[in-house]
Design an enzyme around this catalytic site. Structure first.
Site, short mmCIF file in Angstrom:
data_model
loop_
_atom_site.label_atom_id
_atom_site.label_comp_id
_atom_site.label_asym_id
_atom_site.label_seq_id
_atom_site.Cartn_x
_atom_site.Cartn_y
_atom_site.Cartn_z
N HIS A 1 2.76 3.16 -8.86
CA HIS A 1 2.60 1.72 -9.14
C HIS A 1 3.82 1.19 -9.90
O HIS A 1 4.28 0.08 -9.67
CB HIS A 1 1.33 1.46 -9.94
CG HIS A 1 0.07 1.84 -9.21
ND1 HIS A 1 -0.15 1.50 -7.91
CD2 HIS A 1 -1.03 2.54 -9.60
CE1 HIS A 1 -1.34 1.96 -7.52
NE2 HIS A 1 -1.88 2.60 -8.53
N LEU B 1 10.66 -20.79 -4.37
CA LEU B 1 9.64 -19.86 -3.84
C LEU B 1 8.38 -19.89 -4.71
O LEU B 1 8.46 -19.85 -5.94
CB LEU B 1 10.22 -18.44 -3.85
CG LEU B 1 9.23 -17.32 -3.49
CD1 LEU B 1 8.94 -17.31 -1.99
CD2 LEU B 1 9.77 -15.95 -3.92
N ASP C 1 0.82 -1.21 0.00
CA ASP C 1 0.00 0.00 0.00
C ASP C 1 0.86 1.26 0.00
O ASP C 1 1.97 1.26 0.52
CB ASP C 1 -0.91 -0.04 1.25
CG ASP C 1 -2.09 0.89 1.11
OD1 ASP C 1 -2.30 1.45 0.02
OD2 ASP C 1 -2.81 1.05 2.11
C1 FPP Z 1 -2.11 0.07 -3.24
O1 FPP Z 1 -1.60 1.37 -3.21
C2 FPP Z 1 -1.50 -0.64 -4.32
C3 FPP Z 1 -2.17 -1.26 -5.35
C4 FPP Z 1 -3.63 -1.27 -5.48
C5 FPP Z 1 -1.45 -1.90 -6.42
C6 FPP Z 1 -0.25 -2.63 -5.98
C7 FPP Z 1 0.55 -3.01 -7.13
C8 FPP Z 1 1.90 -2.97 -7.17
C9 FPP Z 1 2.74 -2.57 -6.03
C10 FPP Z 1 2.64 -3.41 -8.34
C11 FPP Z 1 2.36 -4.85 -8.56
C12 FPP Z 1 3.30 -5.45 -9.44
C13 FPP Z 1 3.05 -6.55 -10.15
C14 FPP Z 1 4.17 -7.23 -10.73
C15 FPP Z 1 1.71 -7.09 -10.39
P1 FPP Z 1 -2.59 2.58 -3.42
O2 FPP Z 1 -2.67 2.88 -4.87
O3 FPP Z 1 -3.90 2.27 -2.77
O4 FPP Z 1 -1.86 3.74 -2.66
P2 FPP Z 1 -2.56 4.91 -1.85
O5 FPP Z 1 -3.26 4.26 -0.68
O6 FPP Z 1 -1.39 5.75 -1.42
O7 FPP Z 1 -3.49 5.62 -2.78
#
Ligand code: FPP
Length: 255
Positions: free
Chosen positions: A52, A146, A35
């Site tokens: 992201h 893994l 997050d």
């Molecule tokens: C939450 O942060 C994050 C997500 C919904 C997406 C997570 C995805 C990645 C870290 C990349 C994944 C990589 C692969 C290889 C699939 P948020 O957007 O809710 O952040 P915020 O709470 O600050 O708005």
């Protein structure tokens, strides 16, 4: 024996000395809610998708680290059933991330003997997302290192309702008697049926909630939270989470 983990040399190399993990007490299954990507980007005056993208780079580092220290299963919450509510450009970007990730990183995953899996409602994902992930699953299916388990379009309540329906239909067919329904049967109907339950849940960005993630499976997991946003999370934070886990007393309801 304490592990002195050899941190990779790159620009984000942690500054701290290794804490010294006990190699025979590494959590077998670590689940992570990654997050804070959006806030990380906003703080830099960048669009959310930049967070992201940066977060995807962190996934690579954390997979390497988990595989090096001997974690058996790493489950990453990449897209929830609720994330469809986000603006279309962000959803599109998130659906392309697995494609980008695997197009550059699959050879290393294969070399590292990593097995790629997913949990979630897979069939409704865009075709290009499905294609990239299916290819990775196919090419890594015989690997026994893994397990890298992506939660994609995953929602725990959806998963449990689906499990209930499956069992109810077996009762209706006369295959199963109501008195035979138990925790084990229920677990077998979940996406995670072939996996051990998580020992450790990590959530970044200061939020301390589960957000519909593995509600059943996390019943006895240890929780570890950090204020750090996912794009800033590195090996030293992961190591601290494992170190703290090693210093918790797990009683599983006993004394
Ligand atoms: C939450 O942060 C994050 C997500 C919904 C997406 C997570 C995805 C990645 C870290 C990349 C994944 C990589 C692969 C290889 C699939 P948020 O957007 O809710 O952040 P915020 O709470 O600050 O708005």
């Amino acid at each position: 024996m304490p592990i002195k983990f050899p941190f990779k040399k790159d620009k984000k190399q942690p500054r701290t000395e290794p804490l010294g993990l006990e190699e025979n007490h590494i959590p077998k299954h670590v689940a992570i809610i990654m997050d804070g990507n959006g806030r990380w980007a906003k703080n830099r005056g960048m669009p959310r998708i930049a967070g992201h993208k940066e977060g995807m780079g962190v996934v690579k580092r954390i997979v390497r680290y988990a595989s090096d220290v001997g974690v058996k299963v790493l489950t990453l919450y990449a897209f929830s059933t609720e994330n469809w509510k986000r603006p279309k450009n962000e959803v599109d970007f998130l659906m392309k991330l697995p494609v980008d990730f695997l197009s550059t990183y699959l050879p290393e995953l294969i070399e590292r003997n990593v097995q790629v899996r997913t949990i979630g409602d897979f069939d409704v994902l865009p075709a290009h997302t499905q294609k990239a992930v299916k290819e990775a699953m196919e090419k890594t299916k015989d690997n026994d290192g893994l397990i890298l388990n992506f939660a994609l379009n995953y929602g725990s309540r959806f998963e449990m309702v689906h499990a209930v329906k499956q069992i109810a239909s077996r009762v209706q067919e006369g295959e199963v008697d109501i008195s035979d329904i138990d925790e084990s049967m229920f677990s077998q109907e979940l996406y995670t049926s072939e996996l051990i339950e998580p020992d450790l849940l990590i959530r970044t960005s200061g939020e301390q909630r589960l957000s519909n993630f593995l509600l059943w499976q996390l019943a006895y997991a240890e929780f570890w939270f950090t204020e750090v946003y996912w794009p800033d999370f590195d090996e030293s934070h992961f190591e601290k989470a494992l170190y703290d886990f090693q210093n918790r007393k797990r009683r599983f309801g006993g004394v």
